[in-house]
Design a protein around this motif. Structure first.
Motif, PDB file in Angstrom:
ATOM      1  N   TRP A 163      15.649  -7.920  51.372  1.00 60.01           N
ATOM      2  CA  TRP A 163      16.000  -9.053  52.223  1.00 60.01           C
ATOM      3  C   TRP A 163      15.556  -8.873  53.670  1.00 60.01           C
ATOM      4  O   TRP A 163      15.533  -9.825  54.441  1.00 60.01           O
ATOM      5  N   ALA A 164      15.192  -7.657  54.053  1.00 59.08           N
ATOM      6  CA  ALA A 164      14.726  -7.411  55.416  1.00 59.08           C
ATOM      7  C   ALA A 164      13.226  -7.652  55.563  1.00 59.08           C
ATOM      8  O   ALA A 164      12.716  -7.687  56.677  1.00 59.08           O
ATOM      9  N   PHE A 165      12.545  -7.844  54.438  1.00 62.08           N
ATOM     10  CA  PHE A 165      11.093  -7.987  54.441  1.00 62.08           C
ATOM     11  C   PHE A 165      10.675  -9.383  53.989  1.00 62.08           C
ATOM     12  O   PHE A 165      11.378 -10.012  53.197  1.00 62.08           O
TER      13      PHE A 165
ATOM     14  N   TYR B 227      18.674  -6.653  57.851  1.00 59.73           N
ATOM     15  CA  TYR B 227      19.236  -6.282  56.555  1.00 59.73           C
ATOM     16  C   TYR B 227      20.714  -6.646  56.477  1.00 59.73           C
ATOM     17  O   TYR B 227      21.235  -6.903  55.397  1.00 59.73           O
ATOM     18  N   PHE B 228      21.366  -6.702  57.600  1.00 61.88           N
ATOM     19  CA  PHE B 228      22.817  -6.929  57.644  1.00 61.88           C
ATOM     20  C   PHE B 228      23.198  -8.403  57.724  1.00 61.88           C
ATOM     21  O   PHE B 228      24.384  -8.726  57.741  1.00 61.88           O
ATOM     22  N   ASP B 229      22.218  -9.286  57.767  1.00 59.51           N
ATOM     23  CA  ASP B 229      22.494 -10.719  57.804  1.00 59.51           C
ATOM     24  C   ASP B 229      22.777 -11.208  56.387  1.00 59.51           C
ATOM     25  O   ASP B 229      21.878 -11.315  55.561  1.00 59.51           O
TER      26      ASP B 229
ATOM     27  N   THR C  67      24.521  -6.282  50.912  1.00 55.70           N
ATOM     28  CA  THR C  67      23.927  -4.980  51.186  1.00 55.70           C
ATOM     29  C   THR C  67      24.257  -4.034  50.036  1.00 55.70           C
ATOM     30  O   THR C  67      25.091  -4.331  49.181  1.00 55.70           O
ATOM     31  N   LEU C  68      23.626  -2.885  50.032  1.00 52.73           N
ATOM     32  CA  LEU C  68      23.900  -1.904  48.986  1.00 52.73           C
ATOM     33  C   LEU C  68      25.375  -1.493  49.026  1.00 52.73           C
ATOM     34  O   LEU C  68      26.031  -1.381  47.988  1.00 52.73           O
TER      35      LEU C  68
ATOM     36  N   ASP D 172      27.837  -3.305  50.151  1.00 50.33           N
ATOM     37  CA  ASP D 172      28.616  -4.446  49.645  1.00 50.33           C
ATOM     38  C   ASP D 172      28.689  -4.409  48.126  1.00 50.33           C
ATOM     39  O   ASP D 172      29.755  -4.632  47.538  1.00 50.33           O
ATOM     40  N   ARG D 173      27.559  -4.169  47.486  1.00 49.53           N
ATOM     41  CA  ARG D 173      27.531  -4.152  46.021  1.00 49.53           C
ATOM     42  C   ARG D 173      28.448  -3.060  45.470  1.00 49.53           C
ATOM     43  O   ARG D 173      29.185  -3.277  44.505  1.00 49.53           O
ATOM     44  N   VAL D 174      28.404  -1.893  46.077  1.00 48.23           N
ATOM     45  CA  VAL D 174      29.261  -0.796  45.618  1.00 48.23           C
ATOM     46  C   VAL D 174      30.730  -1.167  45.800  1.00 48.23           C
ATOM     47  O   VAL D 174      31.552  -0.972  44.896  1.00 48.23           O
ATOM     48  N   ARG D 175      31.061  -1.720  46.947  1.00 48.57           N
ATOM     49  CA  ARG D 175      32.456  -2.108  47.195  1.00 48.57           C
ATOM     50  C   ARG D 175      32.900  -3.214  46.240  1.00 48.57           C
ATOM     51  O   ARG D 175      34.041  -3.224  45.782  1.00 48.57           O
ATOM     52  N   ASP D 176      32.004  -4.154  45.934  1.00 44.35           N
ATOM     53  CA  ASP D 176      32.333  -5.220  44.982  1.00 44.35           C
ATOM     54  C   ASP D 176      32.674  -4.633  43.614  1.00 44.35           C
ATOM     55  O   ASP D 176      33.639  -5.053  42.957  1.00 44.35           O
TER      56      ASP D 176
END
Length: 298
Positions: free
Chosen positions: A205-207, A222-224, A245-246, A248-252
């Motif tokens: 998403w940063a690219f 990347y943080f948007d 973010t990566l 976020d996915r882990v926390r989800d």
């Protein structure tokens, strides 16, 4: 932006039917896309708007998607992403010989190629997708297992109905709140059940979403987490994709009751010379394009 080329309501929670027809719940009305090219933007989009937009987009574009990518996906392969990582080699769901007799839910199944491979191993898959047209392609290819047209945020199955759940670029990138999906999957899995899902690697998403050298320079934060939205002239969303973010996915995953046991970032193989949207040998050799989360319901 991540491409739309990523592989991708409720009928009564106690349904456990296993017949090879498309079972479809009441679906919200979907506006047809305007003739004009949709406007691409970044703006907020909630659960309902995202669901309606993506149901309509996949119904309208299923034919083109299957025509363009059907050869790569095959009729009965289980491919985790554009890199071509195959479940035959990866065994992220477990050894193939141990799949026999297992009840497996595929989320965002598209034409259900993965479910067809699972059935070939002796598993009992159920293929679920929000797009009726995608599931019609599953019927065209040939499906001997149930096809369910439903929204993954409200799964129409009884508690503890499945041994395994999987999703190859389906459902999770397109929902506003992925925890709604993950908690539903947790509910329908039996204790000890495994969930494996792949999504666009968050770093992408940063690219810029370009396969060539122009896709190698950072152009956004990347943080948007603001969703990527395509909207018509009336401002109605016709396609929505959500960024996590990566972390976020882990926390989800953890907040939904799962234990994360592996995170796979497939390298681009030398045999794969093709491009798929923003995925390409050039970019794939330098930055990851896919993230695969292997989770267990304790």
């Amino acid at each position: 932006m991540p491409p739309r080329d990523t592989p991708r309501v409720r009928v009564g929670r106690k349904s456990t039917t296993r017949e090879p027809i498309i079972q479809e719940a009441d679906a919200p009305q979907v506006h047809e896309a305007e003739a004009a090219e949709p406007e691409a933007t970044r703006r907020e989009a909630g659960v309902t708007e995202s669901s309606r937009a993506n149901r309509g987009w996949w119904d309208r574009n299923a034919d083109e998607y299957q025509s363009e990518h059907g050869t790569f996906l095959g009729d009965d392969r289980f491919v985790w992403g554009p890199e071509g990582l195959d479940e035959v080699e990866a065994e992220l769901l477990g050894p193939a010989e141990e799949l026999k007799g297992k009840d497996v839910l595929e989320l965002g199944a598209g034409a259900a190629q993965c479910s067809r491979w699972l059935a070939g191993q002796g598993a009992r898959p159920v293929a679920l997708d929000i797009s009726h047209r995608q599931l019609q392609h599953a019927l065209r290819i040939g499906a001997s297992f149930p096809l369910v047209c439903a929204d993954a945020v409200a799964l129409p199955f009884a508690d503890a109905s499945f041994d395994l759940a999987c999703s190859a670029y389906g459902a999770l990138p397109f929902v506003a709140d992925p925890r709604l999906v993950l908690r539903e999957v947790h509910r329908v899995l039996r204790p000890g059940g495994r969930l494996v899902f792949s999504v666009t690697h968050p770093i992408r998403w940063a690219f810029p979403d370009e396969p060539g050298p122009e896709g190698l320079s950072v152009s956004a934060s990347y943080f948007d987490r603001t969703p990527y939205v395509e909207q018509d002239e009336q401002g109605r969303a016709v396609y929505v994709e959500h960024h996590r973010t990566l972390g976020d996915r882990v926390r989800d995953v953890v907040a939904s009751g799962f234990r994360l046991v592996d995170l796979v970032e497939p390298e681009w193989p030398s045999w794969n010379t093709g491009e798929w949207g923003g995925w390409s040998p050039l970019r794939g050799s330098l930055i990851p394009g896919t993230a695969i989360f292997v989770c267990v319901r304790d």
